[in-house]
Enzyme design. Sequence first.
Site, short mmCIF file in Angstrom:
data_model
loop_
_atom_site.label_atom_id
_atom_site.label_comp_id
_atom_site.label_asym_id
_atom_site.label_seq_id
_atom_site.Cartn_x
_atom_site.Cartn_y
_atom_site.Cartn_z
N ASP A 48 0.86 -1.18 0.00
CA ASP A 48 0.00 0.00 0.00
C ASP A 48 0.89 1.23 0.00
O ASP A 48 1.77 1.36 0.87
CB ASP A 48 -0.91 0.01 1.23
CG ASP A 48 -1.81 1.24 1.27
OD1 ASP A 48 -2.71 1.33 0.42
OD2 ASP A 48 -1.59 2.10 2.16
N GLU A 132 -1.90 -1.54 -5.75
CA GLU A 132 -3.12 -0.86 -6.14
C GLU A 132 -2.92 -0.12 -7.46
O GLU A 132 -1.79 0.22 -7.82
CB GLU A 132 -3.56 0.11 -5.05
CG GLU A 132 -2.46 1.07 -4.59
CD GLU A 132 -2.85 1.82 -3.33
OE1 GLU A 132 -4.05 2.13 -3.18
OE2 GLU A 132 -1.97 2.10 -2.52
N ASP A 214 -2.92 1.29 6.89
CA ASP A 214 -2.09 0.94 5.73
C ASP A 214 -1.78 -0.55 5.68
O ASP A 214 -1.75 -1.15 4.60
CB ASP A 214 -0.80 1.76 5.76
CG ASP A 214 -1.05 3.25 5.63
OD1 ASP A 214 -2.10 3.62 5.06
OD2 ASP A 214 -0.22 4.05 6.11
#
Length: 227
Positions: A48, A132, A214
Amino acid sequence: MREALRFVGKIIQVTISRTAHRWFVSITVETEDTGLVDTSTHPVIGIDVGISTLATLSDGTKYDNPRPLKRYERKLRREQRKLSRKVLLSNNWFKQKRSVERVHYRIACIRNDAHHKATTDIVSKASAIGIETLKITNILKNRKLAKALSDSALGGFLLKLKTKAEALGIPVVEAPHFFASSKTCSCCGHKKKDLALSERTYHCSECGTSIDRDINAAINLRTLAVG
């Protein structure tokens, strides 16, 4: 070259370039195919990315974001102000222009150094990576976060990561664009409707899990990479 080439092979091309006050020589060498590193014993890792922390891994490892533009912003503003007061194309103007270039070069070096160290460490201990999908142009529309996001250069970080992973044969799984990695509980899968950016700890109302925001997102990305 005073030093020996790091790669053995036929030299294809040599490019000389200048960035700010530094000169560089880029040598392209044709080499034989090298064997891929066996990463089957390494774990799958979810990553992340963010502003305050450059990258958070699913195992809890965090990489600091140096934020070099924020650190050198006052100095850069001062040097640019001096440049605006010089006579255009005069000797003093060119001299001051080089001073501005050196500050920009310093900022870029600090940022690239942090990116390369983090990505090299990540690919050295992963068998697969879940990340992501970032639409940088859409994110930069947020005026409150635009400068901090540009300073972090998250797109460049993910590009370096994918390039190094591809060279080592490590698969990289990108989450769908609307995958709610931060809003979804990594334990039970419950998804929150709203999650403020100021909430740094994820509290699940279904299973009672309390975990760093996170790390929770990174675990969800790892689960996606595992399949």
